[in-house]
Design an enzyme around this catalytic site. Structure first.
Site, PDB file in Angstrom:
ATOM      1  N   GLY A  20       0.936  -1.427  -0.128  1.00 11.32           N
ATOM      2  CA  GLY A  20       0.266   0.203   0.092  1.00 11.32           C
ATOM      3  C   GLY A  20       0.646   1.627  -0.182  1.00 11.32           C
ATOM      4  CG  MET A  98      -0.153  -7.791  -7.634  1.00 12.98           C
ATOM      5  SD  MET A  98       0.296  -6.769  -8.377  1.00 12.98           S
ATOM      6  CE  MET A  98       1.217  -6.546  -8.010  1.00 12.98           C
ATOM      7  NE  ARG A  99      -8.764 -11.021  -8.117  1.00 11.11           N
ATOM      8  CZ  ARG A  99      -8.524 -12.649  -7.561  1.00 11.11           C
ATOM      9  NH1 ARG A  99      -7.218 -12.355  -6.824  1.00 11.11           N
ATOM     10  NH2 ARG A  99      -8.906 -13.472  -8.250  1.00 11.11           N
ATOM     11  CG  ASN A 115      -3.214  -0.748 -12.809  1.00 13.04           C
ATOM     12  OD1 ASN A 115      -2.906  -0.508 -11.758  1.00 13.04           O
ATOM     13  ND2 ASN A 115      -2.055  -0.815 -13.645  1.00 13.04           N
ATOM     14  CG  HIS A 117       2.600  -1.598 -14.950  1.00 11.72           C
ATOM     15  ND1 HIS A 117       2.381  -3.034 -14.734  1.00 11.72           N
ATOM     16  CD2 HIS A 117       3.148  -1.720 -16.082  1.00 11.72           C
ATOM     17  CE1 HIS A 117       2.888  -3.723 -15.206  1.00 11.72           C
ATOM     18  NE2 HIS A 117       3.811  -3.483 -16.028  1.00 11.72           N
TER      19      HIS A 117
HETATM   20  C1  GAR Z   1       3.823  -1.513  -7.213  1.00 16.82           C
HETATM   21  O1  GAR Z   1       5.385  -1.187  -7.853  1.00 16.82           O
HETATM   22  C2  GAR Z   1       2.301  -1.045  -8.482  1.00 16.82           C
HETATM   23  O2  GAR Z   1       3.374  -0.276  -9.510  1.00 16.82           O
HETATM   24  C3  GAR Z   1       3.052  -2.260  -8.379  1.00 16.82           C
HETATM   25  O3  GAR Z   1       2.669  -3.255  -7.566  1.00 16.82           O
HETATM   26  C4  GAR Z   1       3.439  -2.101  -6.905  1.00 16.82           C
HETATM   27  C5  GAR Z   1       2.654  -1.878  -5.666  1.00 16.82           C
HETATM   28  O4  GAR Z   1       3.031  -0.989  -4.911  1.00 16.82           O
HETATM   29  N1  GAR Z   1       1.388  -3.001  -9.196  1.00 16.82           N
HETATM   30  C6  GAR Z   1       1.681  -3.503 -10.547  1.00 16.82           C
HETATM   31  O5  GAR Z   1       2.760  -4.353 -10.697  1.00 16.82           O
HETATM   32  C7  GAR Z   1       0.184  -4.087 -11.279  1.00 16.82           C
HETATM   33  N2  GAR Z   1       0.692  -4.395 -12.664  1.00 16.82           N
HETATM   34  P1  GAR Z   1       2.773  -0.166  -2.999  1.00 16.82           P
HETATM   35  O6  GAR Z   1       1.512  -1.694  -2.543  1.00 16.82           O
HETATM   36  O7  GAR Z   1       3.829  -0.074  -2.125  1.00 16.82           O
HETATM   37  O8  GAR Z   1       1.485   0.755  -3.778  1.00 16.82           O
END
Ligand code: GAR
Length: 209
Positions: A20, A98-99, A115, A117
């Site tokens: 988060g 992650m869905r 979103n 990424h």
């Molecule tokens: C972040 O780096 C986000 O960009 C990635 O997950 C991480 C979440 O971190 N998202 C993805 O890879 C989506 N495909 P967080 O929980 O600390 O925000």
């Protein structure tokens, strides 16, 4: 050309599966006035996610929705939509969620699901984007904020930030460098929505000032 969101305070939901930190960054931006938005609710698909705990500490309504308790993606999303509507949500920010988003959510929140990424899309969609970038050997990577469509990380791009990839980088160091940019670019993209400045022209997002 269609306006993505009229000017006005965003009624936001955050969907998160993990630690988060993007939720933190968005929340802080709403608290100190950089982002004209209220986080109405946080929903997680992981019972133990740090994001859920953080939302509860902040007195933001927080729910764990267990996907395995539903017979299909549509059934899960029907429940999710109902929860979001109960909280008057208009814009959904995926923050490490992650869905894949399915058609029930997409139809309900058309052009209003965003979103982030950790790569320069369309390069390296899906899981482990930073590892993919390192293994490919790119010299620059970064992050992308985009509207969500039915594909995997394929929707119209709102903003991107570039970071260098150094020879000594590993997944952790590159992820950290990208994450610093994520924490800026996400609230900035949402603020453009709140200012009514984002328009969709085909699959191009245009910023009109
Ligand atoms: C972040 O780096 C986000 O960009 C990635 O997950 C991480 C979440 O971190 N998202 C993805 O890879 C989506 N495909 P967080 O929980 O600390 O925000």
């Amino acid at each position: 050309m269609i306006q993505i969101h009229p000017a006005g305070r965003l009624k936001l939901a955050v969907l998160a599966s993990g630690r988060g930190s993007n939720f933190d960054a968005i929340y802080t931006a709403t608290q100190d006035g950089r982002l004209n938005a209220d986080i109405k609710v946080l929903v997680s698909d992981k019972a133990e996610s740090l994001a859920l705990q953080k939302a509860r500490q902040r007195k933001i309504p927080a729910y764990y929705l267990d996907p395995s308790a539903y017979s299909s993606r549509s059934a899960y999303e029907t429940e999710l939509v109902s929860l979001l509507r109960q909280h008057q949500v208009e814009v959904v920010a995926l923050a490490g969620y992650m869905r894949l988003v399915g058609k029930v959510m997409l139809e309900e929140f058309r052009h209003c699901i965003v979103n982030i990424h950790p790569a320069l899309l369309p390069a390296f969609p899906g899981l482990n984007a930073q590892r993919q970038a390192l293994e490919y050997g790119v010299k620059f990577s970064g992050c992308t904020v985009h509207l969500v469509d039915e594909g995997m990380d394929t929707g119209p791009i709102i903003m991107q930030r570039v970071v260098p990839v150094y020879d000594y980088d590993d997944e952790d160091s590159l992820s950290t460098r990208i994450l610093e940019q994520e924490h800026q670019v996400y609230w900035q993209s949402l603020q453009l929505m709140a200012e009514g400045k984002l328009y969709l022209d085909g699959r191009r997002v245009i910023v009109r000032t």
